[in-house]
Design an enzyme around this catalytic site. Structure first.
Site, PDB file in Angstrom:
ATOM      1  N   SER A  54     116.716 -36.324  -4.123  1.00 19.34           N
ATOM      2  CA  SER A  54     116.517 -36.392  -2.665  1.00 19.34           C
ATOM      3  C   SER A  54     117.402 -35.412  -1.909  1.00 19.34           C
ATOM      4  O   SER A  54     118.210 -35.798  -1.056  1.00 19.34           O
ATOM      5  CB  SER A  54     116.790 -37.823  -2.200  1.00 19.34           C
ATOM      6  OG  SER A  54     115.985 -38.696  -2.913  1.00 19.34           O
ATOM      7  N   ARG A 114     120.751 -26.594  -0.404  1.00 19.04           N
ATOM      8  CA  ARG A 114     122.032 -26.985   0.209  1.00 19.04           C
ATOM      9  C   ARG A 114     122.233 -28.482  -0.017  1.00 19.04           C
ATOM     10  O   ARG A 114     121.278 -29.229  -0.111  1.00 19.04           O
ATOM     11  CB  ARG A 114     122.034 -26.684   1.704  1.00 19.04           C
ATOM     12  CG  ARG A 114     121.095 -27.574   2.528  1.00 19.04           C
ATOM     13  CD  ARG A 114     120.922 -27.053   3.927  1.00 19.04           C
ATOM     14  NE  ARG A 114     120.184 -25.805   3.884  1.00 19.04           N
ATOM     15  CZ  ARG A 114     118.860 -25.754   3.748  1.00 19.04           C
ATOM     16  NH1 ARG A 114     118.146 -26.857   3.621  1.00 19.04           N
ATOM     17  NH2 ARG A 114     118.246 -24.601   3.724  1.00 19.04           N
ATOM     18  N   ASP A 117     111.938 -37.518  -2.876  1.00 17.65           N
ATOM     19  CA  ASP A 117     111.554 -38.928  -2.693  1.00 17.65           C
ATOM     20  C   ASP A 117     110.433 -39.091  -1.674  1.00 17.65           C
ATOM     21  O   ASP A 117     109.623 -40.019  -1.764  1.00 17.65           O
ATOM     22  CB  ASP A 117     112.754 -39.800  -2.347  1.00 17.65           C
ATOM     23  CG  ASP A 117     113.555 -39.315  -1.156  1.00 17.65           C
ATOM     24  OD1 ASP A 117     114.386 -40.084  -0.666  1.00 17.65           O
ATOM     25  OD2 ASP A 117     113.349 -38.166  -0.717  1.00 17.65           O
TER      26      ASP A 117
HETATM   27  O1  LIG Z   1     116.481 -41.293   0.214  1.00 23.08           O
HETATM   28  P1  LIG Z   1     117.572 -40.629   0.991  1.00 23.08           P
HETATM   29  O2  LIG Z   1     118.808 -40.421   0.205  1.00 23.08           O
HETATM   30  O3  LIG Z   1     117.818 -41.297   2.303  1.00 23.08           O
HETATM   31  O4  LIG Z   1     117.008 -39.152   1.301  1.00 23.08           O
HETATM   32  C1  LIG Z   1     116.215 -38.855   2.420  1.00 23.08           C
HETATM   33  C2  LIG Z   1     116.261 -37.340   2.631  1.00 23.08           C
HETATM   34  O5  LIG Z   1     117.625 -36.979   2.823  1.00 23.08           O
HETATM   35  C3  LIG Z   1     117.770 -35.580   3.101  1.00 23.08           C
HETATM   36  O6  LIG Z   1     119.128 -35.304   3.342  1.00 23.08           O
HETATM   37  C4  LIG Z   1     117.299 -34.742   1.928  1.00 23.08           C
HETATM   38  O7  LIG Z   1     117.431 -33.351   2.202  1.00 23.08           O
HETATM   39  C5  LIG Z   1     115.846 -35.076   1.596  1.00 23.08           C
HETATM   40  O8  LIG Z   1     115.442 -34.394   0.406  1.00 23.08           O
HETATM   41  C6  LIG Z   1     115.670 -36.584   1.417  1.00 23.08           C
HETATM   42  O9  LIG Z   1     114.293 -36.870   1.275  1.00 23.08           O
END
Ligand SMILES: O=P(O)(O)OC[C@H]1O[C@@H](O)[C@H](O)[C@@H](O)[C@@H]1O
Ligand SMILES: Nc1ncnc2c1ncn2[C@@H]1O[C@H](COP(=O)(O)OP(=O)(O)O)[C@@H](O)[C@H]1O
Length: 486
Positions: A158, A173, A211
């Protein structure tokens, strides 16, 4: 039995009559800085649409718009056992998914809290070693008689990762407070495979998935009316299916087996929306959050709306009111002065406090943050917590409205996952209120809104498995799963 419709949250008497005037004025100023009107939301959405289009162009823009190499909807007939790992911002999950081939699936999972230090470890291999250790433990527990052959795995990662092909992910990043050297610019699939090989794990990473893409595909597996997969969790993001002919940056880079008429799942990575600060009304607290973060200037939209930041925003407003001599006078602020000492469960619990004197809030702040508050101070803190949560919900749905506007979707289901969506008090209601204001719907019953935000299927688990199955199917037919020559 008369159906009374969704139960409204209990209206609290919540009189502010006993709160000092100067504190009321300061609270009102903070509340209005976190208030975003319907008109402002509509302007944000207009800019969001043009930024989505820019992200698909050869020139590019703030929003990455990453092609995810899923080029058809699941049929619901995908079948077989697949492993999935889900590296989120807060937890790591290992999931065994049994696809039934009949629009149903079963999952068995283990959840591991990411060790706090791992976000900023200086050892680039430590995170991937941790993942391999969790995988090893799960496989040993689940396959007690050992594994026959090799297990296919969908790796849900994610974070924004560029993909020239589906079983590759070059981290663009770190986000959500991660800051591990030696990973950005590298293929995280290769980094994981190295650690799995060291443990002789019989696992093959078939696909790297975001995700949100997993959420989109998992929800389509059971609900064909799904238009987007979105996450309101530690971070914020969304995925949808785009027409290949509208993805200018892929022109001339695809094999004939992915014609312009086909579809391509896009991991938007729209947490980076408005890094140029032309659309979103930022408060002085947003500016501090950005300046303090490991990646200043990045993820503007995410830092104003996602789970990793909501508690910090509340902490900053409390410290500000204290420094102005308005609350917590003569209190020991050593705990409250620590960045990120409040995670999003704090505003959530404060908003949910059912007592008129906010007794739960009093206990929470005393026990965890060592400060004694008056009931007047607690009422002000709760009102600010509510305004932070409301702004999060209202701006979060701008990504949904922008994708739907861009794709011409006037109805459909938006499959949503993430703890903020599932647990933040009244988030669902406030998110639908935001959609209503953006579209100026006159309908008052959210269950009748043309675009519905619904709870997603397990995207990072089942979604990863379905995508791994779709990928294996293409590979078996000798079809491409990446850029020509990738
Ligand atoms: O499931 P999490 O950890 O809340 O992630 C949500 C999004 O968080 C962002 O910071 C990422 O760049 C994404 O790729 C990701 O989908
Ligand atoms: N009660 C709560 N209400 C709202 N958000 C919460 C609550 N408890 C934790 N959170 C936030 O949810 C986020 C975790 O989101 P989740 O989707 O579970 O994990 P991940 O981001 O790893 O997929 C964290 O930022 C955390 O602060």
């Amino acid at each position: 039995m008369v159906h009374l419709g969704p139960k409204k949250p209990p209206m609290r008497k919540g009189s502010m009559a006993d709160v000092p005037q100067d504190l009321i004025e300061a609270m009102t100023e903070v509340e209005s800085s976190f208030t975003v009107s319907g008109e402002q939301l509509r302007k944000v959405v207009d800019h969001f649409v043009s930024e989505l289009e820019k992200g698909l162009s050869k020139k590019g823009g703030n929003i990455p718009m990453i092609p995810a190499w899923v080029v058809k909807y699941p049929t619901g007939k995908e079948k077989g056992d697949y492993l999935a790992i889900d590296l989120g911002g807060t937890n790591l999950r290992v999931v065994l998914v049994k696809l039934g081939g009949d629009n149903t699936f079963d999952t068995t999972q283990s959840k591991y809290k990411l060790p706090d230090h791992i976000r900023t470890t200086q050892d680039s291999e430590e995170l991937f070693r941790f993942i391999a250790e969790c995988l090893e433990a799960f496989v040993k527990e689940t396959y007690i008689d050992g594994v026959k052959g090799t297990l296919p795995l969908g790796f849900t990662f994610s974070y924004p990762a560029s993909q020239d092909k589906i079983n590759e992910g070059i981290l663009q990043r770190w986000t959500k407070g991660f800051d591990i050297p030696g990973v950005e610019g590298h293929d995280v699939v290769g980094m994981l495979q190295k650690q799995m090989k060291a443990k002789n794990l019989p696992i093959d990473v078939v696909a790297l998935i975001n995700d949100t893409t997993g959420t989109l595909v998992a929800s389509l597996y059971t609900d064909p009316d799904t238009k987007m997969g979105v996450i309101f969790g530690t971070g914020v993001n969304g995925a949808y299916f785009e027409q290949v002919s509208d993805i200018e940056k892929l022109e001339g880079k695809l094999s004939d087996d992915i014609p312009p008429s086909s579809l391509m799942a896009i991991n938007c990575e729209y947490g980076s929306f408005d890094n140029e600060h032309v659309a979103l009304p930022r408060t002085k607290y947003d500016i501090i959050v950005d300046k303090q973060s490991p990646r200043p200037g990045q993820q503007t939209f995410e830092k104003m709306s996602s789970g990793y930041y909501l508690g910090e925003l509340l902490r900053l407003t409390i410290v500000d009111l204290h420094d102005r001599g308005l609350i917590l006078n003569h209190q020991d602020m050593s705990e409250l002065n620590k960045p990120y000492v409040m995670d999003t469960s704090y505003p959530a619990k404060i908003v949910e406090d059912p007592f008129e004197n906010l007794e739960d809030t009093d206990n929470l702040l005393q026990k965890d943050l060592k400060v004694k508050t008056t009931v007047q101070e607690r009422k002000v803190i709760r009102r600010i917590a509510e305004s932070i949560g409301r702004r999060s919900a209202r701006i979060s749905v701008c990504g949904i409205a922008a994708v739907c506007q861009k794709r011409g979707y006037t109805s459909g289901h938006i499959a949503a996952d993430g703890s903020v969506y599932k647990m933040y008090p009244n988030f669902k209601e406030m998110a639908h209120e935001g959609l209503r204001d953006i579209h100026e719907w006159t309908e008052t019953d959210p269950s009748k809104y043309p675009i519905q935000i619904v709870s997603a299927e397990d995207g990072s688990g089942a979604g990863a498995a379905v995508i791994a199955a779709l990928t294996e199917e293409r590979l078996a037919k000798g079809l491409s799963v990446g850029l020509t020559g990738a």
